[in-house]
Design an enzyme around this catalytic site. Structure first.
Site, PDB file in Angstrom:
ATOM      1  N   LYS A  77      -1.055   5.015   4.673  1.00 43.87           N
ATOM      2  CA  LYS A  77      -2.052   4.126   5.301  1.00 43.87           C
ATOM      3  C   LYS A  77      -1.781   3.965   6.797  1.00 43.87           C
ATOM      4  O   LYS A  77      -0.639   3.725   7.205  1.00 43.87           O
ATOM      5  CB  LYS A  77      -2.019   2.765   4.597  1.00 43.87           C
ATOM      6  CG  LYS A  77      -3.087   1.827   5.091  1.00 43.87           C
ATOM      7  CD  LYS A  77      -3.283   0.659   4.147  1.00 43.87           C
ATOM      8  CE  LYS A  77      -4.304  -0.325   4.676  1.00 43.87           C
ATOM      9  NZ  LYS A  77      -5.606   0.271   4.981  1.00 43.87           N
ATOM     10  N   HIS A 125       0.816  -1.212   0.000  1.00 46.17           N
ATOM     11  CA  HIS A 125       0.000   0.000   0.000  1.00 46.17           C
ATOM     12  C   HIS A 125       0.852   1.266   0.000  1.00 46.17           C
ATOM     13  O   HIS A 125       2.032   1.231   0.339  1.00 46.17           O
ATOM     14  CB  HIS A 125      -0.912   0.040   1.242  1.00 46.17           C
ATOM     15  CG  HIS A 125      -2.146  -0.807   1.089  1.00 46.17           C
ATOM     16  ND1 HIS A 125      -2.144  -2.164   1.278  1.00 46.17           N
ATOM     17  CD2 HIS A 125      -3.425  -0.469   0.755  1.00 46.17           C
ATOM     18  CE1 HIS A 125      -3.366  -2.635   1.071  1.00 46.17           C
ATOM     19  NE2 HIS A 125      -4.168  -1.631   0.751  1.00 46.17           N
TER      20      HIS A 125
HETATM   21  N1  LIG Z   1     -13.087  -0.639   2.073  1.00 49.07           N
HETATM   22  C1  LIG Z   1     -12.457  -0.138   1.015  1.00 49.07           C
HETATM   23  O1  LIG Z   1     -12.750  -0.484  -0.147  1.00 49.07           O
HETATM   24  C2  LIG Z   1     -11.406   0.882   1.224  1.00 49.07           C
HETATM   25  C3  LIG Z   1     -11.094   1.265   2.495  1.00 49.07           C
HETATM   26  N2  LIG Z   1     -10.202   2.249   2.713  1.00 49.07           N
HETATM   27  C4  LIG Z   1     -10.066   2.663   4.096  1.00 49.07           C
HETATM   28  O2  LIG Z   1     -10.822   3.860   4.258  1.00 49.07           O
HETATM   29  C5  LIG Z   1     -10.199   4.699   5.226  1.00 49.07           C
HETATM   30  C6  LIG Z   1      -9.919   6.067   4.604  1.00 49.07           C
HETATM   31  O3  LIG Z   1      -8.984   5.906   3.557  1.00 49.07           O
HETATM   32  P1  LIG Z   1      -8.461   7.182   2.739  1.00 49.07           P
HETATM   33  O4  LIG Z   1      -9.596   7.845   2.017  1.00 49.07           O
HETATM   34  O5  LIG Z   1      -7.298   6.707   1.965  1.00 49.07           O
HETATM   35  O6  LIG Z   1      -7.976   8.104   3.939  1.00 49.07           O
HETATM   36  P2  LIG Z   1      -7.834   9.711   4.007  1.00 49.07           P
HETATM   37  O7  LIG Z   1      -6.986   9.995   5.187  1.00 49.07           O
HETATM   38  O8  LIG Z   1      -7.434  10.232   2.671  1.00 49.07           O
HETATM   39  O9  LIG Z   1      -9.327  10.193   4.277  1.00 49.07           O
HETATM   40  C7  LIG Z   1      -9.967  10.168   5.508  1.00 49.07           C
HETATM   41  C8  LIG Z   1     -10.661  11.501   5.696  1.00 49.07           C
HETATM   42  O10 LIG Z   1     -11.478  11.430   6.852  1.00 49.07           O
HETATM   43  C9  LIG Z   1     -11.248  12.617   7.598  1.00 49.07           C
HETATM   44  N3  LIG Z   1     -11.661  12.444   8.977  1.00 49.07           N
HETATM   45  C10 LIG Z   1     -10.911  12.149  10.076  1.00 49.07           C
HETATM   46  N4  LIG Z   1     -11.695  12.088  11.163  1.00 49.07           N
HETATM   47  C11 LIG Z   1     -12.957  12.344  10.756  1.00 49.07           C
HETATM   48  C12 LIG Z   1     -14.203  12.413  11.416  1.00 49.07           C
HETATM   49  N5  LIG Z   1     -14.323  12.202  12.748  1.00 49.07           N
HETATM   50  N6  LIG Z   1     -15.320  12.699  10.695  1.00 49.07           N
HETATM   51  C13 LIG Z   1     -15.235  12.912   9.374  1.00 49.07           C
HETATM   52  N7  LIG Z   1     -14.077  12.873   8.676  1.00 49.07           N
HETATM   53  C14 LIG Z   1     -12.953  12.568   9.371  1.00 49.07           C
HETATM   54  C15 LIG Z   1      -9.780  12.874   7.416  1.00 49.07           C
HETATM   55  O11 LIG Z   1      -9.416  14.195   7.803  1.00 49.07           O
HETATM   56  P3  LIG Z   1      -7.868  14.467   8.283  1.00 49.07           P
HETATM   57  O12 LIG Z   1      -7.010  14.080   7.105  1.00 49.07           O
HETATM   58  O13 LIG Z   1      -7.859  15.924   8.573  1.00 49.07           O
HETATM   59  O14 LIG Z   1      -7.648  13.597   9.474  1.00 49.07           O
HETATM   60  C16 LIG Z   1      -9.665  12.650   5.895  1.00 49.07           C
HETATM   61  O15 LIG Z   1     -10.061  13.778   5.147  1.00 49.07           O
HETATM   62  C17 LIG Z   1      -8.955   3.932   5.707  1.00 49.07           C
HETATM   63  O16 LIG Z   1      -9.289   3.179   6.852  1.00 49.07           O
HETATM   64  C18 LIG Z   1      -8.673   2.992   4.536  1.00 49.07           C
HETATM   65  O17 LIG Z   1      -7.996   1.827   4.926  1.00 49.07           O
HETATM   66  C19 LIG Z   1      -9.546   2.871   1.707  1.00 49.07           C
HETATM   67  C20 LIG Z   1      -9.758   2.488   0.415  1.00 49.07           C
HETATM   68  C21 LIG Z   1     -10.739   1.470   0.063  1.00 49.07           C
HETATM   69  O1  LIG Z   2      -5.986   2.345   2.925  1.00 55.33           O
HETATM   70  C1  LIG Z   2      -6.178   2.005   1.741  1.00 55.33           C
HETATM   71  O2  LIG Z   2      -5.752   2.650   0.782  1.00 55.33           O
HETATM   72  C2  LIG Z   2      -6.977   0.798   1.497  1.00 55.33           C
HETATM   73  N1  LIG Z   2      -7.553   0.223   2.509  1.00 55.33           N
HETATM   74  C3  LIG Z   2      -8.345  -0.949   2.465  1.00 55.33           C
HETATM   75  C4  LIG Z   2      -7.696  -2.063   3.239  1.00 55.33           C
HETATM   76  O3  LIG Z   2      -7.126  -1.802   4.312  1.00 55.33           O
HETATM   77  O4  LIG Z   2      -7.773  -3.216   2.809  1.00 55.33           O
HETATM   78  C5  LIG Z   2      -8.765  -1.320   1.064  1.00 55.33           C
HETATM   79  C6  LIG Z   2      -7.702  -1.089   0.033  1.00 55.33           C
HETATM   80  O5  LIG Z   2      -6.687  -2.015   0.243  1.00 55.33           O
HETATM   81  C7  LIG Z   2      -7.172   0.333   0.117  1.00 55.33           C
END
Ligand SMILES: NC(=O)C1=CN([C@@H]2O[C@H](COP(=O)(O)OP(=O)(O)OC[C@H]3O[C@@H](n4cnc5c(N)ncnc54)[C@H](OP(=O)(O)O)[C@@H]3O)[C@@H](O)[C@H]2O)C=CC1
Ligand SMILES: O=C(O)C1=N[C@H](C(=O)O)C[C@H](O)C1
Length: 240
Positions: free
Chosen positions: A130, A126
């Site tokens: 992350k 990744h």
């Molecule tokens: N299930 C799936 O298919 C996937 C899951 N993921 C998961 O999703 C999550 C987010 O990933 P990603 O988008 O890359 O992360 P990012 O850090 O880019 O996005 C998360 C966002 O949420 C904000 N945030 C933090 N706390 C809060 C809150 N209490 N309320 C609302 N917003 C908040 C963050 O702000 P700030 O940066 O200011 O803290 C940031 O803007 C991770 O756990 C990742 O592993 C990711 C990709 C795919």
């Molecule tokens: O943090 C990410 O980027 C992602 N998180 C998810 C995970 O923890 O499996 C899904 C994907 O791998 C991207």
């Protein structure tokens, strides 16, 4: 949407706005009052493992169905969510460690193949921003593989290691070793290595763009109301 300014949240907001049958009620990020979600039927959460439980408690308590991409869930967290859902009948929750259709298929194929191989190890790769390791996808794949091996009566995998540097054999998830790489330039990737007598099967998945997650998220948003209680994984919505 919670996490609306995040890497995935931005893509989800665009996809919801482009969908004629969906309305984006609120696009909230860190420090926005969660009450902005009032009036929504479904909340999508792509935030952070450290804040997601508070978000879910609020949403479920207000009868809003969560569709959750945020990772970092273990059995204890899932049990807590089941308790909140039981106290709020009629509210459902879908948590999927990966909303990419190809990623879900990769997990499914790994589960199917697991019983035919003596050895299985998982390597997830990744981007370095992350927060959690191993990834939710790798953790779930390992659980599915472990369950399939158990059902097939397979014992522990061969491994003669007697001395090792801490971490060198990865994390042990149900007896399956999981290795996590964090590297600039990557998005999200995984290899499941299945080894048998004289041959190896490698299942590899690559996420090339975070838009890959949005069809699965929209499927969850449209269907979460018909999935009673807690559902983990997108598989039931893909007839897997
Ligand atoms: N299930 C799936 O298919 C996937 C899951 N993921 C998961 O999703 C999550 C987010 O990933 P990603 O988008 O890359 O992360 P990012 O850090 O880019 O996005 C998360 C966002 O949420 C904000 N945030 C933090 N706390 C809060 C809150 N209490 N309320 C609302 N917003 C908040 C963050 O702000 P700030 O940066 O200011 O803290 C940031 O803007 C991770 O756990 C990742 O592993 C990711 C990709 C795919
Ligand atoms: O943090 C990410 O980027 C992602 N998180 C998810 C995970 O923890 O499996 C899904 C994907 O791998 C991207």
């Amino acid at each position: 949407m919670l996490g609306a300014r995040g890497r995935v949240g931005v893509e989800v907001c665009k996809a919801v706005e482009a969908a004629p049958d969906l309305e984006l009620v609120a696009a909230l990020d860190k420090d926005d009052p969660i009450e902005g979600l009032e009036g929504a039927e479904v909340v999508v959460d792509f935030t952070h493992p450290g804040v997601v439980m508070g978000n879910l408690e609020w949403a479920i308590g207000h009868g809003i169905h969560p569709v959750v991409g945020t990772t970092g869930f273990d059995e204890e967290r899932l049990a807590t969510i089941r308790g909140w859902l039981a106290a709020n009948p009629g509210t459902n929750c879908l948590i999927a460690p990966n909303f990419g259709i190809a990623a879900v298929l990769m997990m499914h194929f790994a589960q199917q193949a697991a019983r035919y191989f003596e050895s299985v190890e998982i390597v997830e790769l990744h981007h370095p921003n992350k927060a959690d390791a191993p990834s939710g996808t790798a953790r779930r794949t390992a659980e599915l593989v472990s369950e399939a091996r158990g059902k097939a009566g397979l014992g522990p995998m061969p491994d003669a290691t007697t001395t090792a540097l801490d971490g060198s054999r990865g994390a042990d998830v149900g007896g399956v070793h999981v290795h996590a790489v964090r590297l600039s330039g990557l998005i999200a990737h995984q290899e499941v290595l299945l080894g048998g007598d004289g041959e190896i099967l490698t299942l590899r998945h690559d996420t090339m763009s975070r838009a890959a997650f949005t069809p699965g998220v929209l499927l969850g948003v449209r269907r979460v109301r018909e999935l009673p209680g807690l559902t983990v994984g997108l598989e039931p919505l893909l007839d897997l």
